[in-house]
Design a protein around this motif. Structure first.
Motif, PDB file in Angstrom:
ATOM      1  N   LYS A 165       1.112   7.237  -4.008  1.00  0.00           N
ATOM      2  CA  LYS A 165       2.207   6.333  -4.366  1.00  0.00           C
ATOM      3  C   LYS A 165       1.917   5.864  -5.778  1.00  0.00           C
ATOM      4  O   LYS A 165       1.601   4.711  -6.053  1.00  0.00           O
ATOM      5  CB  LYS A 165       2.251   5.155  -3.384  1.00  0.00           C
TER       6      LYS A 165
ATOM      7  N   ASP B  52      -1.689  -2.302  -5.570  1.00  0.00           N
ATOM      8  CA  ASP B  52      -1.153  -2.798  -4.304  1.00  0.00           C
ATOM      9  C   ASP B  52      -0.643  -1.636  -3.456  1.00  0.00           C
ATOM     10  O   ASP B  52       0.539  -1.502  -3.161  1.00  0.00           O
ATOM     11  CB  ASP B  52      -0.029  -3.802  -4.576  1.00  0.00           C
ATOM     12  N   THR B  53      -1.559  -0.761  -3.086  1.00  0.00           N
ATOM     13  CA  THR B  53      -1.237   0.434  -2.307  1.00  0.00           C
ATOM     14  C   THR B  53      -2.509   0.947  -1.645  1.00  0.00           C
ATOM     15  O   THR B  53      -3.596   0.794  -2.204  1.00  0.00           O
ATOM     16  CB  THR B  53      -0.651   1.543  -3.221  1.00  0.00           C
TER      17      THR B  53
ATOM     18  N   ARG C   5       6.470   4.772  -8.524  1.00  0.00           N
ATOM     19  CA  ARG C   5       6.501   3.319  -8.771  1.00  0.00           C
ATOM     20  C   ARG C   5       6.393   3.079 -10.279  1.00  0.00           C
ATOM     21  O   ARG C   5       5.323   3.265 -10.856  1.00  0.00           O
ATOM     22  CB  ARG C   5       5.347   2.621  -8.058  1.00  0.00           C
TER      23      ARG C   5
ATOM     24  N   ARG D  90       5.278   0.996  -0.597  1.00  0.00           N
ATOM     25  CA  ARG D  90       3.942   1.379  -0.141  1.00  0.00           C
ATOM     26  C   ARG D  90       3.887   2.724   0.568  1.00  0.00           C
ATOM     27  O   ARG D  90       2.873   3.383   0.558  1.00  0.00           O
ATOM     28  CB  ARG D  90       3.373   0.298   0.791  1.00  0.00           C
ATOM     29  N   GLU D  91       4.980   3.116   1.207  1.00  0.00           N
ATOM     30  CA  GLU D  91       4.981   4.375   1.943  1.00  0.00           C
ATOM     31  C   GLU D  91       5.404   5.519   1.026  1.00  0.00           C
ATOM     32  O   GLU D  91       6.356   5.389   0.248  1.00  0.00           O
ATOM     33  CB  GLU D  91       5.924   4.308   3.143  1.00  0.00           C
TER      34      GLU D  91
ATOM     35  N   ARG E  36       8.661  -1.711   2.552  1.00  0.00           N
ATOM     36  CA  ARG E  36       7.791  -0.551   2.786  1.00  0.00           C
ATOM     37  C   ARG E  36       8.042   0.558   1.773  1.00  0.00           C
ATOM     38  O   ARG E  36       7.177   1.422   1.567  1.00  0.00           O
ATOM     39  CB  ARG E  36       7.967  -0.021   4.207  1.00  0.00           C
TER      40      ARG E  36
END
Length: 466
Positions: free
Chosen positions: A236, A390-391, A273, A365-366, A362
């Motif tokens: 991610k 943050d993952t 991201r 993160r997913e 989500r």
């Protein structure tokens, strides 16, 4: 006999027999016999290198055919296959063939009367399980170093994308690599993949794919012969863009677009991201969305196509459900967010960009594994690093800044195995590639260090007399 059908709607009536668990056992037994016979493992490394170089030449001869198979099975734009995937696979085979005689042991200063040294030896029978997004490129990363050091390799391609790798198996025989040294076994993960993970004859297994499947492979290895397992799994990846990065102009936009949407975002290092400084967020977002909206969705065989279909209808449904969930929670969909009709039988997800995504969503993160990007803003370096980390994943990241000291400082602080500065890159064959956290561990896919996952180290202690 169960049959595999390549990606739905892409390859006509092509069907391939699926390898059963019993057949996996037969093939690994045969591979073990070939290894112990010495017809390959007993050769001088330069003789094995010569055969692999012949394989690379044959792959180059059949490059157009290999590209067509990749395009048909995976739905990848033909241009990607022709310009990137097939040449990259050929380069990998040549690079590892030429590098194998640089693999050395060490000697240690153990004192007078003693000779202490190490050497690296092949495991014997090894295995690899491939993903569907880069079938040929991932196969080459595993075939070339595993065979170069003398192993026999049993390789399972993804059930939707077996044909290019099956063709390479034929070319290996034509190149003079003995029968059984490279064995390609199409099949499902639930049967053939599980059988490989549990087979006691296999000394090392390399897997590229999802984190969920990687966990199952680790469990199977732990419950059987504790084979060495190397995992390269999901990601991610953040693209961190500081305010001064606008100096890079169109290069910034084109490379962030490539990072986000290459292979329809079905790429483990995809920069899904985007983290951009508030001072330039409005301008960057406007330019990024404009560039994304200009991408051409089309027939994968059309050389003008930028984005082909995703791997299947189930994948498209899952991706878009995550987008709708984020939208319902307050996110703004700036582009896309829908499946669009392009070519009959294909599932096309429009390039999708969201901002104002709630921190708990989500979608942040997913790994969605599709052409879906989120844009978040930050105000300072510390916040950028916190957002980037943050993952649970840690495969790749990009940092954009004209201040090289800041770029290096942030690169060191981001938890990822590969960080590119002022570019989107996984590096070339001379540099290592591997992930942290839920992105994997246990091996490196490129550079001389790739040989380490296919060999084991032996220490030899010699007492000298006289």
């Amino acid at each position: 006999m169960p049959l595999l059908r390549p990606r739905d709607g892409s390859a006509g009536d092509a069907q391939i027999p699926a390898t059963s668990a019993a057949e996996v056992a037969e093939h690994t037994c045969a591979a073990e016999a070939v290894f112990h016979s010495g017809v390959w493992s007993g050769l001088d490394p330069r003789e094995r290198a010569a055969a692999l170089l012949r394989l690379a030449d044959l792959m180059e001869r059949d490059a157009d055919h290999l590209a067509a198979l990749e395009c048909a099975d995976a739905g990848k734009p033909l241009r990607e296959c022709v310009e990137n995937d097939v040449p990259g696979a050929i380069e990998s085979v040549r690079w590892f063939a030429e590098a194998v005689d640089k693999l050395t042991g060490q000697s240690f200063p153990a004192g007078p009367g003693v000779l202490a040294l190490t050497e690296r030896e092949p495991y014997g029978v090894v295995a690899a399980i491939l993903p569907w997004n880069y079938p040929l490129a991932m196969a080459a990363w595993k075939i070339a170093p595993a065979l170069a050091v003398g192993n026999s390799l049993v390789l399972k391609p993804a059930d939707t994308t077996p044909r290019s790798v099956l063709h390479v198996e034929k070319l290996a025989l034509e190149a003079g690599i003995p029968t059984g040294v490279l064995r390609v076994l199409p099949g499902t993960g639930a049967e053939a993949g599980e059988a490989l993970a549990r087979d006691p004859r296999i000394g090392a297994l390399s897997f590229t794919g999802s984190t969920r499947t990687g966990r199952r492979i680790l469990t199977a290895a732990a419950e059987t012969n504790l084979k060495r397992v190397s995992l390269e799994m999901g990601g991610k990846s953040p693209q961190i863009i500081f305010a001064d990065a606008l100096v890079y102009g169109e290069d910034l936009i084109s490379q962030t677009i490539e990072s986000a949407f290459l292979t329809a975002g079905q790429n483990c290092t995809a920069g899904s991201r985007i983290l951009v400084h508030t001072d330039i967020a409005e301008e960057f977002t406007r330019r990024f969305v404009a560039a994304a909206s200009a991408l051409v969705l089309g027939d994968p065989e059309d050389l003008d196509t930028d984005i082909g279909p995703v791997i299947g209808g189930g994948a498209a449904t899952r991706m878009l459900a995550a987008v709708e969930e984020a939208r319902a929670a307050g996110a703004r969909v700036l582009l896309g967010g829908t499946e669009v009709p392009v070519v009959e039988g294909g599932h096309y997800v429009a390039p999708t960009v969201l901002d104002r995504v709630p921190a708990e969503a989500r979608i942040l993160r997913e790994e969605l594994f599709g052409p879906i990007v989120t844009i978040q803003t930050f105000t300072d370096e510390a916040e950028a690093i916190a957002l980037a980390n943050d993952t649970p994943y840690g495969l790749a990241a990009s940092v954009w800044s004209a201040q090289i000291d800041r770029a290096i400082r942030v690169s060191r602080a981001v938890r990822a195995g590969v960080v590119s500065v002022n570019s989107y890159s996984e590096g070339d064959l001379t540099s290592p590639f591997g992930g942290w956290g839920e992105s994997g561990f246990g091996g490196v896919e490129k550079s001389l260090r790739a040989f380490e996952q296919w060999t084991r180290e032996k220490a030899i202690w010699v007492s000298l007399h006289g």
